[in-house]
Write a protein that holds these residues in place. Structure first.
Motif, PDB file in Angstrom:
ATOM      1  N   GLU A  55     -28.775  45.975  61.559  1.00  0.00           N
ATOM      2  CA  GLU A  55     -28.398  44.838  62.396  1.00  0.00           C
ATOM      3  C   GLU A  55     -29.652  44.086  62.839  1.00  0.00           C
ATOM      4  O   GLU A  55     -30.752  44.639  62.855  1.00  0.00           O
ATOM      5  N   PHE A  56     -29.446  42.813  63.172  1.00  0.00           N
ATOM      6  CA  PHE A  56     -30.547  41.947  63.605  1.00  0.00           C
ATOM      7  C   PHE A  56     -30.613  41.969  65.132  1.00  0.00           C
ATOM      8  O   PHE A  56     -29.617  41.704  65.802  1.00  0.00           O
ATOM      9  N   THR A  57     -31.791  42.286  65.688  1.00  0.00           N
ATOM     10  CA  THR A  57     -31.933  42.336  67.143  1.00  0.00           C
ATOM     11  C   THR A  57     -33.293  41.808  67.577  1.00  0.00           C
ATOM     12  O   THR A  57     -34.286  41.945  66.843  1.00  0.00           O
ATOM     13  N   LEU A  58     -33.316  41.214  68.762  1.00  0.00           N
ATOM     14  CA  LEU A  58     -34.577  40.739  69.360  1.00  0.00           C
ATOM     15  C   LEU A  58     -35.068  41.695  70.443  1.00  0.00           C
ATOM     16  O   LEU A  58     -35.939  41.350  71.234  1.00  0.00           O
ATOM     17  N   GLU A  59     -34.480  42.882  70.457  1.00  0.00           N
ATOM     18  CA  GLU A  59     -34.790  43.847  71.506  1.00  0.00           C
ATOM     19  C   GLU A  59     -36.280  44.197  71.562  1.00  0.00           C
ATOM     20  O   GLU A  59     -36.864  44.336  72.631  1.00  0.00           O
ATOM     21  N   ASN A  60     -36.882  44.310  70.373  1.00  0.00           N
ATOM     22  CA  ASN A  60     -38.308  44.666  70.340  1.00  0.00           C
ATOM     23  C   ASN A  60     -39.173  43.560  70.939  1.00  0.00           C
ATOM     24  O   ASN A  60     -40.187  43.840  71.604  1.00  0.00           O
ATOM     25  N   TYR A  61     -38.818  42.303  70.687  1.00  0.00           N
ATOM     26  CA  TYR A  61     -39.586  41.179  71.235  1.00  0.00           C
ATOM     27  C   TYR A  61     -39.444  41.118  72.752  1.00  0.00           C
ATOM     28  O   TYR A  61     -40.423  40.875  73.465  1.00  0.00           O
ATOM     29  N   VAL A  62     -38.229  41.345  73.238  1.00  0.00           N
ATOM     30  CA  VAL A  62     -38.008  41.342  74.691  1.00  0.00           C
ATOM     31  C   VAL A  62     -38.808  42.463  75.344  1.00  0.00           C
ATOM     32  O   VAL A  62     -39.445  42.283  76.388  1.00  0.00           O
ATOM     33  N   SER A  63     -38.786  43.628  74.707  1.00  0.00           N
ATOM     34  CA  SER A  63     -39.525  44.772  75.249  1.00  0.00           C
ATOM     35  C   SER A  63     -41.036  44.524  75.244  1.00  0.00           C
ATOM     36  O   SER A  63     -41.728  44.823  76.224  1.00  0.00           O
ATOM     37  N   ALA A  64     -41.533  43.945  74.126  1.00  0.00           N
ATOM     38  CA  ALA A  64     -42.988  43.712  74.018  1.00  0.00           C
ATOM     39  C   ALA A  64     -43.468  42.683  75.036  1.00  0.00           C
ATOM     40  O   ALA A  64     -44.465  42.897  75.735  1.00  0.00           O
TER      41      ALA A  64
END
Length: 279
Positions: A55-64
Motif C-alpha cells: 500500500e501507498f503511505t506517507l507515514e514515513n514522511y510525517v514521522s521524519a
C-alpha cells in the motif's frame, strides 16, 4: 553500402543498450529509496525485502518531518552549502584567472599544490579544525562548517575554473583593455559572461561537495549547526534503525540537488562543452 548501414545500426543499438544498462544501474538505488519511503514501517524491515509495497503511505514522511531538529538541519545544510559555494567561487575565480593569464611558474606550482591538497584524506584536515574552531569560538556554527567544506571544494573549483578560463582566448582580454577596461574589468565584463556555464558547473560541484559531506559535519557540529546527513544517521530506535523515516528524509534531502541541476541544466551543458569549442 548496405554493410555500412547495418554496422551503423548495430553500433547504435549496442550504444542504446549500454546507456540503458548504465541508467538502470545508477537509477535503481534512488528508485528503490523512493519506493521504500512510501511503504508501511513494517514493510520497510520485512525479510526478504520487496521492491514494491502492498500500500501507498506517507507515514514515513510525517514521522521524519515530525522529529525534533529535522527542519533546523535542513536550514543548516542549506546555509552551509550556500556559504561554502560562495566562498569557493570568490576564491577560485580570481585564482584560476591569474593562473591562466599570467602563466608564471608559481602559478603552476600553486595549482599542483591545490591538487595534492584535494588528495589529502579529510580526517587529516578535520581533526585540527576541531581545536582551531573551538579556540576561535566558532565551533558548532554553520560558518565554521562552511569554511571546513571549502577546504574540500576549493581545490576542485580552482582546477575546474582553470580549464574553463583556458578555453577563452587571451585576445578577448586584450580587446577589453583596448576599450578601457582594467584587468579586473575585463574579467568581470568580458570573460566571466563567456565562462558563465563553467561557473555554474563549478558552483554545482562545490554545492554538492558541501551538501553531501558527512565527516566534517560529524566532527565539527554538535547541536546548533547539525546538518541533515548527521540527523539521518541518528535515526536509531530501541528496536534498531528507523528505515522508513531514514528513506523518507533521504528522499526529501535529494530534492534540492535534483531541482538545482534541472534549473542550471542549460549552463551545465554550455560549461561542459566550453573546452570543445576552443578546439
Amino acid at each position: 553500402m548496405n554493410g555500412l548501414v547495418v554496422r551503423g545500426k548495430t553500433a547504435r543499438t549496442i550504444l542504446w543498450v549500454l546507456l540503458a544498462a548504465v541508467t538502470v544501474l545508477y537509477g535503481f538505488p534512488f528508485v528503490y529509496l523512493l519506493l521504500t519511503s512510501f511503504k508501511t514501517p513494517l514493510e520497510t524491515i520485512a525479510v526478504p525485502a520487496t521492491v514494491f509495497g502492498s500500500e501507498f503511505t506517507l507515514e514515513n514522511y510525517v514521522s521524519a518531518l515530525g522529529r525534533e531538529g529535522v527542519v533546523a538541519s535542513f536550514i543548516n545544510s542549506t546555509v552551509t552549502a550556500v556559504l561554502s559555494t560562495v566562498i569557493s567561487l570568490v576564491l577560485a575565480v580570481p585564482a584560476a584567472y591569474a593562473i591562466t593569464r599570467y602563466r608564471t611558474p608559481g602559478g603552476q606550482v600553486f595549482i599542483l599544490v591545490a591538487l595534492v591538497c584535494r588528495m589529502v584524506p579529510a580526517i587529516v584536515v578535520g581533526v585540527p579544525l576541531v581545536s582551531l574552531f573551538r579556540d576561535l569560538g566558532i565551533a558548532d556554527t554553520s560558518f565554521a562548517l562552511a569554511i571546513a567544506h571549502t577546504t574540500l571544494s576549493l581545490p576542485l573549483s580552482i582546477w575546474l575554473m582553470t580549464s574553463f578560463f583556458d578555453a577563452v582566448p587571451d585576445e578577448l582580454d586584450e580587446a577589453a583593455k583596448i576599450d578601457g577596461c582594467s584587468r579586473l574589468g575585463a574579467l568581470r565584463r568580458v570573460v566571466l559572461p563567456v565562462v558563465s556555464g563553467g561557473v555554474a558547473v563549478t558552483a554545482i560541484f562545490a554545492f554538492l561537495a558541501s551538501w553531501n559531506e558527512f565527516l566534517f559535519s560529524l566532527l565539527l557540529t554538535a547541536v546548533r549547526a547539525q546538518t541533515t546527513p548527521i540527523v539521518i544517521a541518528n535515526f536509531q530506535t530501541q528496536f534498531g534503525l528507523d528505515w522508513g523515516s531514514m528513506t523518507a528524509l533521504a528522499a526529501l534531502y535529494s530534492i534540492p540537488v535534483v531541482l538545482l541541476t534541472l534549473v542550471l541544466q542549460r549552463h551545465i551543458v554550455a560549461g561542459l562543452t566550453l573546452g570543445a569549442v576552443k578546439g
